[in-house]
Design an enzyme around this catalytic site. Structure first.
Site, short mmCIF file in Angstrom:
data_model
loop_
_atom_site.label_atom_id
_atom_site.label_comp_id
_atom_site.label_asym_id
_atom_site.label_seq_id
_atom_site.Cartn_x
_atom_site.Cartn_y
_atom_site.Cartn_z
N LYS A 111 -4.41 5.46 15.00
CA LYS A 111 -4.49 4.83 13.68
C LYS A 111 -5.96 4.85 13.22
CE LYS A 111 -0.13 3.93 13.24
NZ LYS A 111 0.64 4.70 12.24
N LYS A 131 0.84 -1.21 0.00
CA LYS A 131 0.00 0.00 0.00
C LYS A 131 0.87 1.25 0.00
CE LYS A 131 -3.00 0.59 3.51
NZ LYS A 131 -2.88 1.89 4.22
N ARG A 185 -6.10 1.31 18.24
CA ARG A 185 -5.87 -0.13 18.06
C ARG A 185 -5.55 -0.85 19.37
NH1 ARG A 185 -2.95 0.00 12.06
NH2 ARG A 185 -4.94 0.03 10.96
N GLN A 215 4.59 9.14 7.48
CA GLN A 215 3.66 10.03 6.76
C GLN A 215 4.08 11.48 6.91
OE1 GLN A 215 -0.25 9.03 8.20
NE2 GLN A 215 -0.31 7.09 7.08
N SER A 252 7.01 9.08 12.39
CA SER A 252 5.93 8.94 11.40
C SER A 252 6.46 9.10 9.99
CB SER A 252 4.83 9.99 11.65
OG SER A 252 3.99 10.06 10.52
N ASP A 272 2.02 -1.36 11.88
CA ASP A 272 0.67 -1.77 11.46
C ASP A 272 0.38 -3.23 11.81
OD1 ASP A 272 0.13 0.75 10.45
OD2 ASP A 272 0.84 0.24 8.43
C1 S3P Z 1 2.46 4.77 6.35
C2 S3P Z 1 3.03 5.14 7.54
C3 S3P Z 1 2.52 4.67 8.84
C4 S3P Z 1 1.59 3.49 8.71
C5 S3P Z 1 0.60 3.67 7.60
C6 S3P Z 1 1.31 3.86 6.26
C7 S3P Z 1 3.05 5.30 5.10
O1 S3P Z 1 1.80 5.72 9.46
O2 S3P Z 1 0.91 3.24 9.92
O3 S3P Z 1 -0.26 2.56 7.49
O4 S3P Z 1 2.74 4.78 4.01
O5 S3P Z 1 3.86 6.24 5.18
P1 S3P Z 1 2.51 6.81 10.42
O6 S3P Z 1 3.37 7.68 9.59
O7 S3P Z 1 1.36 7.57 11.02
O8 S3P Z 1 3.27 6.01 11.44
#
Ligand code: S3P
Length: 448
Positions: free
Chosen positions: A356, A31, A360, A179, A177, A329
């Site tokens: 999340k 993903k 969780r 993200q 993070s 995750d």
């Molecule tokens: C992700 C980063 C993670 C993960 C999410 C996908 C990504 O989140 O939990 O399912 O693709 O960068 P966080 O950055 O909030 O840890």
């Protein structure tokens, strides 16, 4: 602005005990890598071709948003995705709100892209996403010059007006993070000068790998155990041909199911094993799980192998909190494995799990307790006393999954190793990341 995406009515399902998982399976594409391949393809001049893209709702939300901002993102008849971009700096203002559905990754990364373009965009999402904190990206993107108006509490719906030229920043991540890291780096793509992200704790590095693959000038240095990631802006990206490896976070459900269901002997082919993602398999081995890596190789700039998982008696462990980012995750399904292990499993340092798709820690504690597991919830983790391999009793009523795909799939695995089955209140959200989950589970357990 309080519009929230409405979802179809819930689809409950009772996951019943099932026979061993056997044979060879493949899980859908990763993903995280799928999102990034669409976003970067849409910023490269020319055609990017992607095979193995995850066609789940979250990734389709990213595709729709990039289309709304001017890129062409199309699926060919052979399953390859063709993306035509027009270059960094050329994103167009979307005509309507961008509906992010359930997807935090789409929202936070796309906010980064919008932040340094001279456009305004409104982001909306479902009830789960509309509860999630956006302050963590609002803060650095505002420092870069974006003007962001969230709903009260720093949540969606929100409106973001980008600034071009934006201001390059050096940003030290206050939470581990990927993200947030990626949002700042993506904003840095259309920002003159060097944008720097400092990571005290390493998180998944797919953005860094793929930005380099597309020709961005990105360097990583280690200083005192921290990663300093520098990106030179006003980048010109070259289109790529990308093969997306299988998602380790999806493989995790099948690996745990194979360890738990007696008689199982399963090969999961083509699983991405980037070290920033693969810590679940390390912990399962520490617990005594038989998981071996066959045919290690590289696919699309990422390490990949076939995972061979066999039924194994498991023993509880104390999970090193330093491993958490590399399995962030996978805790819901680890909690299922721990519920069937001999002895006690202790997890700590998991405050991030509370923000999340659902909280969780509390959602899994409630669902597994309803299925007959022995769980204590702490502010930053769960302590689980396993059954020693005996099946869980199962649930008389449906457990609440709170619009969280990984809770639904984890409780499906719990159902396989229960006496009476586990009823999940809504399997709909599984389609966000793993639309073929139920069909694959039926085929691996010989029910298809
Ligand atoms: C992700 C980063 C993670 C993960 C999410 C996908 C990504 O989140 O939990 O399912 O693709 O960068 P966080 O950055 O909030 O840890």
């Amino acid at each position: 602005m309080k519009a929230i995406t409405l979802h179809a009515s819930p689809t409950p399902h009772r996951f019943l005990p099932a026979g061993p998982l056997r044979g060879r399976i493949r899980v859908p594409g990763d993903k995280s890598i799928s999102h990034r391949s669409i976003m970067l393809g849409a910023l490269a001049v020319g055609e990017t071709r992607v095979t193995g893209l995850l066609e789940g709702e979250d990734v389709l939300a990213t595709a729709a948003a990039m289309r709304a901002m001017g890129a062409s993102v199309e699926r060919q008849d052979d399953g390859t995705w063709s993306i035509h971009g027009t270059g960094v700096g050329t994103l167009l203002q979307p005509a309507g709100a961008l509906d992010m559905g359930n997807s935090g990754t789409s929202t936070r990364l796309l906010m980064g892209l919008v932040a340094s373009h001279p456009i305004t965009a409104t982001f909306t999402g479902d009830a789960s996403l509309s509860r999630r904190p956006m302050g963590r990206v609002i803060e650095p993107l505002s420092q870069m010059g974006a003007d962001i108006s969230p709903s009260p509490g720093g949540t969606l719906p929100l409106m973001i007006r980008g600034l071009s030229p934006a201001v390059p920043i050096t940003y030290r991540l206050p939470v581990a993070s990927a993200q947030v890291k990626s949002a700042v780096l993506l904003a840095g793509l259309n920002t003159a000068g060097i944008t720097t992200v400092i990571e005290p704790v390493p998180t998944r590095d797919h953005s860094e790998r793929m930005l380099r693959g597309f020709g961005a000038d990105l360097t990583v240095e280690e200083h005192g155990g921290e990663r300093h990631i520098h990106l030179r802006g006003e980048a010109s990206l070259r289109p790529q041909t990308i093969t997306v490896p299988g998602d380790p976070s999806s493989a995790a459900f099948f690996a745990v199911a194979a360890l738990l269901v007696p008689g199982s002997d399963l090969v999961i082919e083509n699983v991405g094993l980037n070290p920033t993602r693969a810590a679940l398999f390390t912990v399962l081995r520490q617990m005594g799980g038989s998981i071996t890596e066959l045919n290690p190789r590289e696919v699309g700039g990422e390490p990949v192998a076939d995972l061979h998982a066999r039924h194994s008696p498991l023993t509880g462990v104390e999970v090193d909190p330093a491993l958490a980012p590399a399995m962030i995750d996978e805790f819901p399904v680890l909690f299922v494995a721990a519920s069937l292990a001999h002895g006690m499993t202790v997890t700590t340092g998991l405050e991030e799990l509370r923000v999340k798709e659902s909280d969780r820690l509390s959602t899994m504690a409630a669902a597994l307790t309803a299925a007959g597991a022995r769980i204590t919830e702490q502010p930053d983790g769960l302590t689980i006393h396993g059954t020693g391999g005996d099946p869980l009793p199962g649930t008389p009523h449906a457990v609440a999954t709170k619009l969280d795909h990984r809770i639904a799939m984890s409780m499906a695995v719990a159902g396989l190793v229960s006496q009476g089955g586990v009823e999940v209140d809504d399997t709909g959200p599984i389609a966000t990341s793993f639309p073929t989950f139920r069909a694959l589970l039926d085929s691996a357990t010989g029910q298809a």
